[in-house]
Design a protein around this motif. Structure first.
Motif, PDB file in Angstrom:
ATOM      1  N   LYS A  59       0.840  -1.210   0.000  1.00 33.72           N
ATOM      2  CA  LYS A  59       0.000   0.000   0.000  1.00 33.72           C
ATOM      3  C   LYS A  59       0.867   1.250   0.000  1.00 33.72           C
ATOM      4  N   ASP A  69      -4.820   3.583  -7.386  1.00 32.28           N
ATOM      5  CA  ASP A  69      -5.088   2.149  -7.369  1.00 32.28           C
ATOM      6  C   ASP A  69      -4.390   1.485  -8.547  1.00 32.28           C
ATOM      7  N   VAL A  93      -8.304  -5.857 -14.232  1.00 31.32           N
ATOM      8  CA  VAL A  93      -8.308  -5.666 -12.784  1.00 31.32           C
ATOM      9  C   VAL A  93      -9.669  -6.080 -12.254  1.00 31.32           C
ATOM     10  N   LEU A  94      -9.618  -6.912 -11.220  1.00 24.96           N
ATOM     11  CA  LEU A  94     -10.807  -7.368 -10.508  1.00 24.96           C
ATOM     12  C   LEU A  94     -10.703  -6.901  -9.069  1.00 24.96           C
ATOM     13  N   GLU A  95     -11.830  -6.885  -8.385  1.00 25.19           N
ATOM     14  CA  GLU A  95     -11.769  -6.579  -6.963  1.00 25.19           C
ATOM     15  C   GLU A  95     -11.032  -7.712  -6.260  1.00 25.19           C
ATOM     16  N   GLY A  96     -10.061  -7.351  -5.433  1.00 23.02           N
ATOM     17  CA  GLY A  96      -9.258  -8.352  -4.744  1.00 23.02           C
ATOM     18  C   GLY A  96      -9.457  -8.303  -3.246  1.00 23.02           C
ATOM     19  N   GLY A  99      -7.830  -5.044   0.659  1.00 24.07           N
ATOM     20  CA  GLY A  99      -7.889  -3.655   0.235  1.00 24.07           C
ATOM     21  C   GLY A  99      -7.236  -3.376  -1.107  1.00 24.07           C
ATOM     22  N   ASP A 101      -6.953  -4.307  -5.438  1.00 24.78           N
ATOM     23  CA  ASP A 101      -7.527  -4.941  -6.607  1.00 24.78           C
ATOM     24  C   ASP A 101      -6.555  -6.024  -7.054  1.00 24.78           C
ATOM     25  N   SER A 102      -7.013  -6.907  -7.895  1.00 32.87           N
ATOM     26  CA  SER A 102      -6.202  -8.016  -8.376  1.00 32.87           C
ATOM     27  C   SER A 102      -6.017  -7.903  -9.885  1.00 32.87           C
ATOM     28  N   GLU A 129     -17.364  -9.304 -12.447  1.00 32.70           N
ATOM     29  CA  GLU A 129     -17.220  -7.870 -12.659  1.00 32.70           C
ATOM     30  C   GLU A 129     -15.758  -7.517 -12.878  1.00 32.70           C
ATOM     31  N   LYS A 131     -13.172  -4.459 -13.380  1.00 29.50           N
ATOM     32  CA  LYS A 131     -13.072  -3.023 -13.143  1.00 29.50           C
ATOM     33  C   LYS A 131     -12.439  -2.284 -14.323  1.00 29.50           C
TER      34      LYS A 131
END
Length: 136
Positions: A59, A69, A93-96, A99, A101-102, A129, A131
């Motif tokens: 991060k 991000d 990019v997917l929600e990972g 905190g 994204d993946s 979904e 991103k």
């Protein structure tokens, strides 16, 4: 731009390295390391990844780049595409988890990446979904 045969070969090279490589912050086996390795295989020259060994370190490293991000970081490197128009070797990019994204790789009809339930290597993912997606 690489031909479809070259894109497939570069993607196979990436998958050969990461397919059974467990996700590990401390060993630099994360989706950003996967993406950088893959982009190099695809003929790109992505910037070096700051050294980090934990989610907190990752991060902080992302904050230091000035990008909000992972999608913003990829926007700075690659052209954005519609996910449905992805070719073999393109990134999304997917929600990972934790905190973040993946980042995943398109592998001909499926997306491959690390899954929070099984971090033992890359897995085909059920994607509901996306991103964002980028032409690699």
């Amino acid at each position: 731009m690489l031909s479809s045969v070259e894109r497939a070969a570069a993607t196979r090279k990436t998958l050969a390295k990461y397919r059974t490589l467990p996700f590990d912050w401390s060993k630099r086996a994360t989706c950003i390391h996967l993406a950088r390795y893959h982009l190099r295989n695809m003929g790109h020259r992505p910037p070096a990844i700051p050294d980090f060994r934990s989610a907190l370190g990752a991060k902080r490293a992302l904050e230091k780049t000035g990008f909000a991000d992972m999608a913003a970081l990829l926007d700075s490197l690659l052209p954005s595409i519609a996910p449905a128009s992805a070719w073999v070797g393109d990134l999304a990019v997917l929600e990972g988890g934790e905190g973040f994204d993946s980042i995943v790789i398109h592998a001909g009809g499926k997306w491959l990446g690390y899954h929070m339930d099984d971090l033992g290597g890359l897995k085909p993912l059920v994607v509901t979904e996306i991103k964002g997606a980028w032409r690699a």
